[in-house]
Design an enzyme around this catalytic site. Structure first.
Site, PDB file in Angstrom:
ATOM      1  N   HIS A 153      -3.040   9.938   5.678  1.00 56.13           N
ATOM      2  CA  HIS A 153      -4.041   8.870   5.790  1.00 56.13           C
ATOM      3  C   HIS A 153      -3.595   7.780   6.772  1.00 56.13           C
ATOM      4  O   HIS A 153      -4.454   7.206   7.470  1.00 56.13           O
ATOM      5  CB  HIS A 153      -4.415   8.321   4.403  1.00 56.13           C
ATOM      6  CG  HIS A 153      -3.706   7.109   3.949  1.00 56.13           C
ATOM      7  ND1 HIS A 153      -2.492   7.140   3.289  1.00 56.13           N
ATOM      8  CD2 HIS A 153      -4.037   5.795   4.040  1.00 56.13           C
ATOM      9  CE1 HIS A 153      -2.121   5.915   2.992  1.00 56.13           C
ATOM     10  NE2 HIS A 153      -3.038   5.072   3.431  1.00 56.13           N
TER      11      HIS A 153
ATOM     12  N   TYR B 166       0.847  -1.179   0.000  1.00 54.53           N
ATOM     13  CA  TYR B 166       0.000   0.000   0.000  1.00 54.53           C
ATOM     14  C   TYR B 166       0.891   1.241   0.000  1.00 54.53           C
ATOM     15  O   TYR B 166       2.112   1.142   0.198  1.00 54.53           O
ATOM     16  CB  TYR B 166      -0.910   0.013   1.230  1.00 54.53           C
ATOM     17  CG  TYR B 166      -1.907  -1.118   1.302  1.00 54.53           C
ATOM     18  CD1 TYR B 166      -2.431  -1.694   0.143  1.00 54.53           C
ATOM     19  CD2 TYR B 166      -2.336  -1.611   2.526  1.00 54.53           C
ATOM     20  CE1 TYR B 166      -3.360  -2.721   0.217  1.00 54.53           C
ATOM     21  CE2 TYR B 166      -3.259  -2.645   2.606  1.00 54.53           C
ATOM     22  CZ  TYR B 166      -3.764  -3.203   1.446  1.00 54.53           C
ATOM     23  OH  TYR B 166      -4.685  -4.224   1.519  1.00 54.53           O
ATOM     24  N   SER B 167       0.276   2.409  -0.148  1.00 52.96           N
ATOM     25  CA  SER B 167       1.079   3.632  -0.093  1.00 52.96           C
ATOM     26  C   SER B 167       1.847   3.709   1.216  1.00 52.96           C
ATOM     27  O   SER B 167       3.014   4.118   1.233  1.00 52.96           O
ATOM     28  CB  SER B 167       0.181   4.862  -0.246  1.00 52.96           C
ATOM     29  OG  SER B 167      -0.483   4.861  -1.493  1.00 52.96           O
ATOM     30  N   GLU B 168       1.181   3.358   2.308  1.00 52.45           N
ATOM     31  CA  GLU B 168       1.839   3.289   3.612  1.00 52.45           C
ATOM     32  C   GLU B 168       1.290   2.136   4.429  1.00 52.45           C
ATOM     33  O   GLU B 168       0.156   1.688   4.220  1.00 52.45           O
ATOM     34  CB  GLU B 168       1.671   4.590   4.409  1.00 52.45           C
ATOM     35  CG  GLU B 168       2.543   5.746   3.971  1.00 52.45           C
ATOM     36  CD  GLU B 168       1.836   6.674   2.998  1.00 52.45           C
ATOM     37  OE1 GLU B 168       2.509   7.515   2.382  1.00 52.45           O
ATOM     38  OE2 GLU B 168       0.609   6.544   2.855  1.00 52.45           O
ATOM     39  N   THR B 169       2.115   1.703   5.376  1.00 52.16           N
ATOM     40  CA  THR B 169       1.740   0.728   6.391  1.00 52.16           C
ATOM     41  C   THR B 169       2.218   1.289   7.728  1.00 52.16           C
ATOM     42  O   THR B 169       3.307   1.862   7.809  1.00 52.16           O
ATOM     43  CB  THR B 169       2.394  -0.633   6.127  1.00 52.16           C
ATOM     44  OG1 THR B 169       1.906  -1.156   4.879  1.00 52.16           O
ATOM     45  CG2 THR B 169       2.104  -1.631   7.226  1.00 52.16           C
TER      46      THR B 169
END
Length: 291
Positions: free
Chosen positions: A76, A45-48
């Site tokens: 987010h 994902y874009s971030e974790t």
């Protein structure tokens, strides 16, 4: 082998399976830095995010990884992690995340029957104003696609992004990052995040349409970007984009990716410092454990 619990949520979502996906891992103090980086790549994902510990009084220690490595702040992940802490850790309607940029408070508001998570970001810092021609090249556009009435500018509330004003959604839809021009730009300016926007939303209830590109962080395009939109809120207030130092706006993002997202912005410029808040919905999607 670690068996940490994790949660998947959609942030700034207009519905389930929209918005920006986030994986949130519990008990991250049992994981090494290398394992966190590997899990962020695995989730892709874009971030974790990784919750290392904490409590409602002192805040919760959280780390954020993109597929390319750790970053000090992102929007987010902040809201999505706060939602997990509220639902699964009894953190309450006001929760503080201790991030790489310091403590970031998040509150829950209820409006029109819907719960929204709102974070107060650090005061934006306004960096260099850049030439429109360079960013047109980076986005594979003609300079005539950019709105030269407004500056191209680096702004940061903890993670810098370049604000790039475009004339219309046709130009926004044609944005494609040119790899060579992008690498040259990053080498020169040192900012990986590009935030083109225009006052031409699909829905007249919204104010702005935007996109966000961050290939330098391993994110070719991001469907909903709280940090960049916090920067953007500050930009709108500082430059009086809507004719006022007080800003309330809704940004639509992620439509080109099939992940429609709505981000709610508030900002106020007192002439010295700009205060910035960003809010949106969080949808719970899945949960599980490592095996």
């Amino acid at each position: 082998m670690p068996t940490n619990a994790f949660h998947i949520v959609d942030v700034f979502a207009t519905a389930t399976y929209a918005g920006n996906q986030l994986a949130v891992f519990e008990d991250a103090d049992t994981l090494t830095d290398e394992q966190m980086a590997a899990l962020a790549q695995e989730m892709n994902y874009s971030e974790t995010t990784f919750i290392e510990g904490g409590n409602p009084d002192d805040g919760f220690d959280v780390r954020i990884f993109t597929p390319g490595g750790e970053i000090p702040f992102a929007g987010h992940p902040t809201l999505g992690t706060a939602a997990v802490l509220r639902e699964h850790f009894d953190a309450g309607d006001e929760v503080t995340l201790n991030l790489g940029v310091g403590p970031i408070p998040v509150e829950v508001r209820t409006g029109n029957g819907n719960e929204e998570y709102w974070m107060t970001q650090n005061a934006p810092e306004f960096g260099d104003e850049l030439d429109h021609e360079t960013l047109a090249d980076v986005l594979s556009l003609d300079v005539s696609d950019l709105d030269t009435d407004w500056p191209v500018q680096v702004v940061s509330t903890g993670l810098p992004a370049v604000m790039i004003p475009l004339l219309d959604r046709d130009a926004l839809g044609r944005c494609t990052v040119d790899p060579a021009a992008y690498q040259a730009f990053v080498s020169d300016v040192g900012v990986e995040n590009l935030f083109p926007f225009c006052p031409d939303p699909r829905d007249e209830a919204n104010d702005i349409a935007a996109r966000m590109f961050a290939p330098g962080h391993g994110v070719p395009e991001d469907p909903a970007t709280g940090s960049a939109n916090g920067n953007f809120a500050g930009y709108l207030a500082r430059h009086r984009y809507f004719g006022d130092s007080e800003v309330e706006a809704t940004v639509e993002q992620g439509y080109e990716m099939g992940r429609p997202s709505h981000l709610f912005l508030e900002a106020s410029d007192d002439g010295d410092e700009v205060s910035v808040r960003v809010g949106g919905a969080v949808e719970f999607v899945a949960e599980g454990n490592l095996v």
